[in-house]
Design an enzyme around this catalytic site. Sequence first.
Site, PDB file in Angstrom:
ATOM      1  N   LYS A  34     -10.162  70.659  89.287  1.00 23.61           N
ATOM      2  CA  LYS A  34      -8.886  70.054  88.929  1.00 23.61           C
ATOM      3  C   LYS A  34      -9.109  68.601  88.501  1.00 23.61           C
ATOM      4  O   LYS A  34      -8.848  68.231  87.372  1.00 23.61           O
ATOM      5  CB  LYS A  34      -7.906  70.104  90.102  1.00 23.61           C
ATOM      6  N   ASP A  75      -6.131  70.171 102.079  1.00 20.31           N
ATOM      7  CA  ASP A  75      -6.564  70.686 100.781  1.00 20.31           C
ATOM      8  C   ASP A  75      -6.136  69.658  99.734  1.00 20.31           C
ATOM      9  O   ASP A  75      -4.954  69.527  99.425  1.00 20.31           O
ATOM     10  CB  ASP A  75      -5.883  72.042 100.544  1.00 20.31           C
ATOM     11  N   TRP A 106      -0.632  77.711  97.790  1.00 21.34           N
ATOM     12  CA  TRP A 106      -1.968  77.449  98.354  1.00 21.34           C
ATOM     13  C   TRP A 106      -1.906  77.264  99.859  1.00 21.34           C
ATOM     14  O   TRP A 106      -2.838  77.625 100.575  1.00 21.34           O
ATOM     15  CB  TRP A 106      -2.627  76.247  97.673  1.00 21.34           C
TER      16      TRP A 106
HETATM   17  C1  LIG Z   1      -6.515  75.505  92.455  1.00 22.40           C
HETATM   18  C2  LIG Z   1      -6.229  75.287  93.876  1.00 22.40           C
HETATM   19  C3  LIG Z   1      -6.846  76.056  94.875  1.00 22.40           C
HETATM   20  C4  LIG Z   1      -7.748  77.235  94.571  1.00 22.40           C
HETATM   21  O1  LIG Z   1      -8.988  76.808  94.155  1.00 22.40           O
HETATM   22  P1  LIG Z   1     -10.187  77.822  93.886  1.00 22.40           P
HETATM   23  O2  LIG Z   1     -11.341  76.900  93.719  1.00 22.40           O
HETATM   24  O3  LIG Z   1      -9.827  78.588  92.650  1.00 22.40           O
HETATM   25  O4  LIG Z   1     -10.326  78.722  95.064  1.00 22.40           O
HETATM   26  C5  LIG Z   1      -6.570  75.753  96.193  1.00 22.40           C
HETATM   27  N1  LIG Z   1      -5.747  74.741  96.514  1.00 22.40           N
HETATM   28  C6  LIG Z   1      -5.146  73.987  95.583  1.00 22.40           C
HETATM   29  C7  LIG Z   1      -4.248  72.862  96.008  1.00 22.40           C
HETATM   30  C8  LIG Z   1      -5.366  74.227  94.242  1.00 22.40           C
HETATM   31  O5  LIG Z   1      -4.768  73.470  93.311  1.00 22.40           O
END
Ligand SMILES: *Cc1c(COP(=O)(O)O)cnc(C)c1O
Length: 360
Positions: A196, A172, A103
């Site tokens: 998540k 993030d 990511w």
């Molecule tokens: C799942 C995830 C993403 C991607 O998320 P989307 O909503 O599918 O774009 C980005 N960063 C992290 C840390 C993730 O776990």
Amino acid sequence: MPDRIYNFSPGPATLPQEVLAQAAKDIVNFNDKGIGLIELSHRSKEFMAVAEETEALLRELLNVPDNYKVLFLQGGASTQFAMIPMNLLGPGKKATYLNTGTWAKKAIKEANIIANADVAYSSEDSSFNHVPDQSDYTVDPESEYLYFVSNNTIYGTQFHSFPETDKMLVSDMSSDILSRRIDIKPFGIIFAGAQKNMGPAGATVVIIREDLLDRTPDSIPTMLRYKTHADKGSMFNTPPCFAIYAIGLVLKWLKKMGGVSALEEMNREKAALLYQAIDATDFIKGHAQENSRSMMNITFNLPSPELEAQFIQEGLAKGLDGLKGHRSIGGIRASIYNAFPRQGVLDLIGFMQEFEQKNG
Ligand SMILES: *Cc1c(COP(=O)(O)O)cnc(C)c1O
């Protein structure tokens, strides 16, 4: 219908059962008003109240200071990889990134399309099995911000303390927001896809310091400007109504459970139980280095890919779902977010021990 299984999926991930039950009822008939939740106009007073309550709860639970906006956007966390440099970096500007996994790499790629990503650290050579210490990298003095992924969902690593720098932080937090107490003040932007640890897919939460809203270059289109959404309370266009509503339910549940600090304690305990089971045997090897271990995504390997496939298959038969590791590293991954029940962790540990006895 079978009994509810334990869902170890990394995301979309398990939600509290009472949230699912309430949503099922409200989708058909919201607050006994004779109209379904997902039929409501986003401008109706019923839905406006839902959105306001969700935002207020998030602010309360995360202690968001008054000079930050909370936005509910679409496009997933992945759109933020581009929106952040679009809004914070003009051409010729740079930002520092820590490459701690897939990511982070994707965010670096987008930043390089818009401007210039200075990658100050990478753990790629050790298959992303750790996050850096403060002393492992330096932040370029010309950087506008330091970007890091607080929890690396795929590799099972997590920053246990945040980078300290005079630059603002951007993070993030898709897979660990609301799992532990954080201090928002060093951050310019925190963002997280809801699916998540916060709710269903469809909404991405962005917490942004207000003064950053005026930095966006004129060349950036309307929908990709944070200010567009901030000025209209995330209602510039139709927002992800259902996701905002469901996040609200999850936040009410979280508050009832005692808030973020209570969840943090439960998360620590659940993860410690699982890591103890991993450390107790040579049959199982944890992927993450000890001081980088994630409380949310626990990654490990068995002696062979064949045994791992068998483990995943037999686990499924016992109602332990979603244990297959990400295709980029294989192995096993148990995602145990806020709503994942402690009993599911105990059942997994029991199964790990039984599996070793039979196959070890
Ligand atoms: C799942 C995830 C993403 C991607 O998320 P989307 O909503 O599918 O774009 C980005 N960063 C992290 C840390 C993730 O776990």
